[in-house]
Design a protein around this motif. Sequence first.
Motif, PDB file in Angstrom:
ATOM      1  N   THR A  88     100.513 -33.643 -27.669  1.00 31.92           N
ATOM      2  CA  THR A  88     101.962 -33.785 -27.476  1.00 31.92           C
ATOM      3  C   THR A  88     102.405 -33.086 -28.795  1.00 31.92           C
TER       4      THR A  88
ATOM      5  N   LYS B 297     104.265 -32.389 -31.937  1.00 33.30           N
ATOM      6  CA  LYS B 297     104.756 -33.339 -33.075  1.00 33.30           C
ATOM      7  C   LYS B 297     105.914 -32.517 -33.504  1.00 33.30           C
TER       8      LYS B 297
ATOM      9  N   LEU C  49     100.981 -29.788 -33.253  1.00 34.53           N
ATOM     10  CA  LEU C  49     100.751 -30.723 -32.119  1.00 34.53           C
ATOM     11  C   LEU C  49     100.062 -31.856 -32.880  1.00 34.53           C
ATOM     12  N   ASN C  50      99.754 -32.948 -32.103  1.00 36.71           N
ATOM     13  CA  ASN C  50      99.147 -34.182 -32.444  1.00 36.71           C
ATOM     14  C   ASN C  50      97.763 -34.156 -32.546  1.00 36.71           C
TER      15      ASN C  50
ATOM     16  N   GLY D 153      99.263 -30.456 -21.814  1.00 37.19           N
ATOM     17  CA  GLY D 153     100.097 -31.552 -21.761  1.00 37.19           C
ATOM     18  C   GLY D 153     100.943 -31.308 -22.859  1.00 37.19           C
ATOM     19  N   ALA D 154     101.359 -30.174 -23.300  1.00 39.65           N
ATOM     20  CA  ALA D 154     102.549 -30.020 -24.487  1.00 39.65           C
ATOM     21  C   ALA D 154     102.778 -28.601 -24.316  1.00 39.65           C
TER      22      ALA D 154
ATOM     23  N   SER E 139     106.376 -26.021 -25.811  1.00 36.46           N
ATOM     24  CA  SER E 139     107.583 -25.817 -26.705  1.00 36.46           C
ATOM     25  C   SER E 139     108.125 -24.334 -26.500  1.00 36.46           C
TER      26      SER E 139
END
Length: 1395
Positions: free
Chosen positions: A514, A516, A536-537, A588-589, A591
Amino acid sequence: MTTIHHEQMLQEHVSMEFSSSTTHVQTFSQTTRIVGEEVVTRKSSSTVEFFSLVTRSTDIPAGESVPEFVEKPHPVTAPEGDKAVFRARVQGNPKPNISWKRESGIPIKESAKMFYDSINKEHVLKLEPLTSDDSDNYKCIASNDHADAIYTVSLLVTEGHEKMDFKKMLKKRGLPAPKKKQKKGIGEKEMLEILSKVPKKDFEKVCMEYGFTDFRGLLKKLKEMKKVEVETIRILKPLEDIETKIDTTVVFECIMELKDPNVKMIWMKDNEPLRIQYSLGKYDVKQIGTKYMLVITNVNMNDAGTYSLSVGDKKMRAELTVLDEPLKFLGEMTPMKVTERQTAVFEIRLSKKVPNFVWKFNGKELKRDEKYEITVSEDGLTHTLKIKDARLSDAGEFSAEAGDLVQKAQLTIDRIPIKFVRTLKNVRVKERSRACLECELTSKDVTLYWKKDGRLLERSTKYSMSHEGKRAELVIEDAQLSDSGEYTVVAMQDGDPTEYYSTAVVTVEERLATVKSGMSDVHAATGSPAELCVVLNDEKVEGVWLKDGKEITDLPGVQIVKQGAVHKLIFPNMGPEHEGKYTFRAKGAESEASVFIADPPTIDPSVLEALAAHPVTVKVGHTANIKVPFRAKPLPKVTWYKDGMEVTEEERVSMERGEDQALLTISNCVREDSGLVLLKLKNDYGTATATLHLSVLDRPKPPQGRVEFLELSGNCVHMKWKAPKDNGGRPVTQFIVERRMVGKKSWIKIGEVDSKLTKFATNKVEEGKAYQFRILAVNSEGVSDPLETDEVFAGNPIEPPGLASQPQVTDVTKDSMTITWNAPTQDGGAPVLGYIVERRKKGSSLWVPVNKEPIQGEVLGREAQEDQERLCWVDLYTSAALNILCSPTPLRIFIASRHPLIHALSPYGLPSHGPPGLRTPQTPISDTKCTVDGLLEDTEYEFRVIAVNKAGPGQPSMASNSVVAKDPVKPPGLVQGLHVSDSSNSSISLAWREPAEGDPPSGYILEMRAEDTKEWSKCTKIPISGTCYTVGGLTERQKYFFRIRAVNEAGVGEPVELDEGVRAMPPPAAPKFDLSARLKSHMVVRAGTALCIHAAFSGSPPPNVIWQKDGIPTKGRETITKGKNHSQFLINSTKRSDSGVYRILLQNEFGEASYDIHVRVADFPRPPTNLQLFEEVPNTVTLTWNHSPDVQEDSEAHYVIMKRDASSPTWFTAAERVFSNKYTVTGLLPGRKYYFRVVARNEIGDSDPLDSKDTWLIVKDKIEDLSAKLKPYEQKDWRHAPRFLIPLKPHTVLRGQDCTMTCAFLGNPRPTVTLYKGDVNITANSKFWYNSTSGVCTIVIPTCTLKDSGEYSVLVENELGKDRSSCALTVYDKDDKSILASVTESLQKKSKHLM
């Protein structure tokens, strides 16, 4: 029906009362029912008085009662012809009905009166006059739903005889009159019967009335007669032998007739008198009519024997035989099954008492302890065993053994089911993270194991299991997708085969990255560095960069950097090729962000120089195009300004913005478009401006301002002007001057002037003629608009005259008025020829000439003569004439010929100017007075005057004051009755009456002056319309003088002055207290707190305030605040010495007033002193001490007596509310040592304790074997449900002190006592100590805490019923603020004083 004769209960014992003159039969019974009982009364010479109660029901609801005689009727003995009155007062619920009857059944005679005395609340039977037939026993019957109460009294009517006057007999000193000797006819027997009915004190008097002188002999015979009657005893039924069983109730009874109810009766057993009053209910003696009974309750073997009753010289005997029964169990013990931690109860009843009864468990004898509670009923037959807090180890065989008899029963213990206080919860975790399942059970003594999808789990590095107390936990480390599933925890306990479980689902989700911290749009100037950044996380997740949807593989000038979870795209040198939309994608991410070039707007400097050096020039009506090139990205906002004002698009103006230029277009230009033009370019990154000048060419503006005439004569006109304000963008070359005569339309050019000159002179004019001139400016673009002058005369001009003065009206009558005025100050250059006088009604807008006669005629030439009395001026255009009336002077008429200047006509047809060359009169009309006739009476008129010269009429003068056409009025006379009606500190109210003389006034002029000045000033600007007025804004206590005058149309009357000055202050008044302000008469304050007394009052002048205490002015610690209408007395911290009577004394020159406040300063009481201990009664201790001064002074203060066992640190209250300084403590245990304490208590709290210095030992008494003297005691068999005699009372206790609560109850069989706090049973709670002895229950709560507050109750119950008593306990903290509120409330209730 049950008949109970005159019941009276005293401490559950029977008392018997006998009287020589009347018979009182008093008995009490609750268990015996006697049906059809009849009371036998024999006629005798004695009076009769007895009571009986016939009950209808045995259960009487609470709050209701049987009838009861509060005041009983009394027997009456009266002679014939006299009257008899019986009175009775009865109470009961429901209210009883009262009736009167004769015992013989004969109806009460009709002349008798039966009524209710509402004043004395008595029922009355009145018999009058009495006859011998009225002798009988009379019954007063009180009846309600529960019983009939019957009270029987006798009425004895004696033979009538006159009363003797012994005083008269003594005076005569002779024998009685022969008339009285007639009563000697009766015999000695009849005389004895009469004496038996009268009181002993009247014996001698009655004997003398009947002529018997042997008084002593009769008295002796009367005693012997009564002795014979008393010794008469008749036994109708003797005592009978009885055979009974143990624990029953027997009754010995006999029936006797006694002549003497006072005869002594003795019940005996085996020739020993029965001590009935000391048997505590074992024996009971009853009487119902002639039946006499001995009741023996709870019979045992010791009660067997011979019972006898001695009555006088007679004696009756009977045998009591008691049968014994064999010992046996009256029931069987049954097996019992209870749940763990509950209480198991076994109970068995025997046929008789045994001394060697035991309980056993698995053959082992049990003793009473905390585990086992062993009790025996009061009758000693029922044995109970309670097993508290049953556990598995308590399961087994319990037996009851009494001698050789044995009863057994099995006790089974069921385990408490396991419950999950907190069950497993579903868990959702990410891949490779930690999952935790936990639960909580009700028990910690359990065995746990875990399952996954039904498969048993073993402890490993993967699974971590823990079990601490009641909490269990399963931890899954590094969870994988395969660890998802259903997990179950199973719990089991010893002795219980049941499995208890809880289930939850664990879900492991795929790990997805995800964002961040995402990207944001970037704006950078060309050539500057920039970067895009994503956080990212998860550091392990990789990602790719895309530009405009395409993956970046080889983009020049771009760097891709990854630092852990941070991903960057770096632009070292920003260029146009780098603009676009960038995307970062990972598992899953995602931007997104955009990159933009950000350049501020710029204009080439050479363009700026060119715009500043070369203005933009355009002619009027043409189009102006202004273009300015620029560079900027993004495109800037374009704003145009002209002379500092923003230019907006309109019909002639348009603005455009291109990629590299800004365009302003102005079509159809006008001269006003000229000016400074500013272009402003602005975007988010900077601003740029360009300045230029726009010039629009046009013809010049007209010359400026008003033309100034330097000379106006008949042969020359010289003028001057100013150059145009705007030359049109081109220089002015010359000015053109034109002229025309007034009345003509064409203009004639009379000259040209160079642009440098602004003056012009011409001689082409005629004197007296009116002309108009205009000047025009000329440049290369054309000729300007003209500047025109006003009309001017060549020579001296003539104007209409000015305003005449405001007309004054005099000599007013009901149909005429005289008007006078002054000539105008300016005649307009020609003498005034006359005046026009006009009038109108007030409120109308129409002005009417005073003389309306027109002058008609055709005039061909001028007729004018200076010596004529009239001068007429006729306008040839309209052929109208105007008569100017100036009475009494004749009219002068001026005739005018046609002339171009005569063009403006007045309302009367007059031109605004006279014709040129016309000769006018040289002397004006000097008379300025006119009389107007023909007016309407009582109509209000206004007048105005218009002056006229040869130029025409002037402006009308100001209208005169309105005047009513009526005959003159008289001025008003003197005002009457001027006086002061009211006053205050800032105002004085005056009133008066209308004048008695003169015409009625239209108003009043009120004037005043202060005492220190002699000048009078008006109180109002306009006259006062009424007959009263209040003058405000005055200085307090300042003295003022007043005078008043009446005014009307005729003028102002003479003044009337007030007799003397008046001061600005309220009317004098004696002081008075304002009791509505809640001024208290009694106050109670606590020592150390403030005493504040606030008094409100009134008085004029404000009274002087004096505060006194006990009659002496106060001095010392108080603070006194004084005002005009209030005063406050304050002591910040009070002491005991501040108690007393405080008086507020108000004084002024008109009186005085006072008010008393009784103040008591209360504090914690001072302790008593000198505690002394001694023993007056065995096993008790008597305490004496010296009084606390505060207890003696305060009627509500008292002492609390406390005791403490020397072996215990806890004090117990022995007595409360002790008001004397002596008290005897009872209930002490022999062989114990005690300390004693005395505490003084009032509404504030407790004093310091006074303790005994040494302990006091209670000596044990020697035990004496009284078994030989005293017979065994068995409780009376008087069964009834329990009830409270004295209920519990509410208590309020200071924290840390002991609380003792007591109550008293009755019940048979002896009730069991259960204690409750709220709904919780606290009987077995070790914190609370209680004792129940002889029907008195005492509860002690040692060292009370705040948690002990609440509702406490005592429940008493037996097999016949139960009763409950409750009370509230409040425990307070001494330092808590609530104590002050509690004490205040107590003071309000007890002392009825407010703090």
